[in-house]
Design a protein around this motif. Structure first.
Motif, PDB file in Angstrom:
ATOM      1  N   SER A  24       0.719  -0.920   0.174  1.00  0.00           N
ATOM      2  CA  SER A  24       0.395  -0.387  -0.237  1.00  0.00           C
ATOM      3  C   SER A  24       0.652   1.429   0.428  1.00  0.00           C
ATOM      4  O   SER A  24       1.681   1.261   1.039  1.00  0.00           O
ATOM      5  N   LYS A  25       0.868   2.161  -0.985  1.00  0.00           N
ATOM      6  CA  LYS A  25       1.773   2.817  -1.348  1.00  0.00           C
ATOM      7  C   LYS A  25       1.214   4.426   0.056  1.00  0.00           C
ATOM      8  O   LYS A  25       1.748   4.839   0.671  1.00  0.00           O
ATOM      9  N   GLU A  26      -0.643   4.295   0.144  1.00  0.00           N
ATOM     10  CA  GLU A  26      -0.460   5.064   1.024  1.00  0.00           C
ATOM     11  C   GLU A  26      -0.170   5.065   2.657  1.00  0.00           C
ATOM     12  O   GLU A  26      -0.328   5.951   3.675  1.00  0.00           O
ATOM     13  N   ARG A  27       0.087   3.545   2.607  1.00  0.00           N
ATOM     14  CA  ARG A  27       0.418   3.508   4.430  1.00  0.00           C
ATOM     15  C   ARG A  27       2.220   3.664   4.291  1.00  0.00           C
ATOM     16  O   ARG A  27       2.486   4.316   5.347  1.00  0.00           O
ATOM     17  N   GLU A  29       3.751   6.265   2.998  1.00  0.00           N
ATOM     18  CA  GLU A  29       3.876   7.625   2.322  1.00  0.00           C
ATOM     19  C   GLU A  29       3.276   8.088   4.168  1.00  0.00           C
ATOM     20  O   GLU A  29       4.202   8.892   4.970  1.00  0.00           O
ATOM     21  N   ALA A  30       2.408   7.700   4.657  1.00  0.00           N
ATOM     22  CA  ALA A  30       1.827   8.218   5.897  1.00  0.00           C
ATOM     23  C   ALA A  30       3.190   7.827   6.913  1.00  0.00           C
ATOM     24  O   ALA A  30       3.465   8.592   8.284  1.00  0.00           O
ATOM     25  N   ASP A  33       5.865   9.788   6.744  1.00  0.00           N
ATOM     26  CA  ASP A  33       5.869  10.866   7.207  1.00  0.00           C
ATOM     27  C   ASP A  33       5.599  11.345   8.962  1.00  0.00           C
ATOM     28  O   ASP A  33       5.937  12.638   9.179  1.00  0.00           O
ATOM     29  N   HIS A  95       8.817  12.427  -0.600  1.00  0.00           N
ATOM     30  CA  HIS A  95       7.698  13.205  -1.230  1.00  0.00           C
ATOM     31  C   HIS A  95       7.812  13.387  -3.131  1.00  0.00           C
ATOM     32  O   HIS A  95       6.897  12.642  -3.534  1.00  0.00           O
ATOM     33  N   LYS A 103       2.912   2.534  -8.170  1.00  0.00           N
ATOM     34  CA  LYS A 103       2.983   0.757  -6.908  1.00  0.00           C
ATOM     35  C   LYS A 103       4.134   1.253  -6.305  1.00  0.00           C
ATOM     36  O   LYS A 103       5.350   0.615  -7.001  1.00  0.00           O
ATOM     37  N   THR A 104       4.348   0.588  -4.872  1.00  0.00           N
ATOM     38  CA  THR A 104       4.812   0.352  -4.085  1.00  0.00           C
ATOM     39  C   THR A 104       4.779  -1.050  -4.035  1.00  0.00           C
ATOM     40  O   THR A 104       4.309  -1.863  -3.981  1.00  0.00           O
TER      41      THR A 104
END
Length: 268
Positions: A24-27, A29-30, A33, A95, A103-104
């Motif tokens: 999951s790319k969003e996880r 990045e979260a 951060d 970033h 896609k990660t």
């Protein structure tokens, strides 16, 4: 023996597939951060705890002048701003990298964890370079440790991009692929801190007068130097495009003039 070879080959293929599985790319990045935010907060916590003048010292040693008392901690504040700029620029590079990653994979996530592990060591680098601000043998060693931490934090970011390039059709936006309009800038961004940290490390080996003040000034100047380089490249590309467009217009005009001439005039 044949069965063992088949099992070994199967396990290797499974391991390779496991590393290339999507993540999951969003996880990613979260989580990244969150780590960057905590590391930046730890820097200012160190400033508030150790580098604020005591009211009694202000009154007795500096005759009530708060500015003179704060100036005594100048190297500590310089170390803070230098370390914060480093964290900020590494976050900006991170970033920019994941802006073009569509896609990660698990391998990219693992490399990102390694990078964050060294990002978490930047408060330690700040403490070392602020405590050993006086000229000594330990000052050089503190700078070298900071260079090593910064190098590994940035080289793992570069490794993430290199891994994405291996399967660029699936993992990268077309702008960041080979031949894309942002490919060269991504390479420059990700190679910036590994090259600078290595350069600073070797300078400490060659120059005995290399101090923490110079090191932190380098950290602060790097973003502006990179911004100036990007502006220079943009201007150069604009000039090249305008020159090429003018040359093309001249060629088109010559072709139109030749087309308007009669055959006898063309031969003459």
């Amino acid at each position: 023996g044949q069965r063992d070879e088949e099992e070994e080959q199967h396990s290797l293929e499974t391991f390779t597939f496991y590393l290339s599985e999507p993540l999951s790319k969003e996880r990613v990045e979260a989580f990244s951060d969150g780590v960057y935010a905590i590391v930046a907060t730890l820097l200012i916590c160190d400033i508030c705890e150790d580098n604020v003048a005591d009211p009694r010292d202000v009154e007795e040693k500096f005759h009530g002048s708060l500015l003179e008392a704060l100036s005594e901690y100048g190297p500590n504040y310089l170390a803070y701003f230098g370390s914060f700029v480093t964290i900020g620029l590494l976050w900006f590079v991170h970033h920019s990298l994941f802006l073009y990653v569509i896609k990660t994979t698990r391998l990219m996530g693992l490399l990102n964890i390694f990078s964050l592990a060294f990002i978490g060591g930047l408060p330690l680098a700040y403490q070392l370079t602020s405590e050993f601000a006086e000229k000594s043998h330990n000052e050089i060693e503190a700078i070298q440790i900071s260079c090593v931490i910064t190098f590994f934090a940035s080289i793992f970011q570069f490794a993430i991009w290199t891994t994405a390039l291996l399967h660029e059709q699936e993992t990268l936006h077309p702008f960041a692929r080979y031949g894309g309009k942002e490919h060269a800038f991504m390479f420059a961004k990700l190679a910036l801190y590994p090259c600078v940290s290595l350069g600073a490390f070797f300078l400490t080996c060659l120059l005995s007068e290399f101090s923490t003040a110079v090191f932190h000034l380098m950290q602060i100047v790097i973003p502006f130097a990179f911004l100036a380089l990007r502006i220079f490249v943009r201007i150069s590309l604009t000039v090249i495009k305008s020159v090429m467009s003018l040359s093309r217009k001249k060629v088109v005009l010559l072709e139109e003039e030749e087309a308007c001439l009669s055959p006898s005039e063309t031969l003459s």
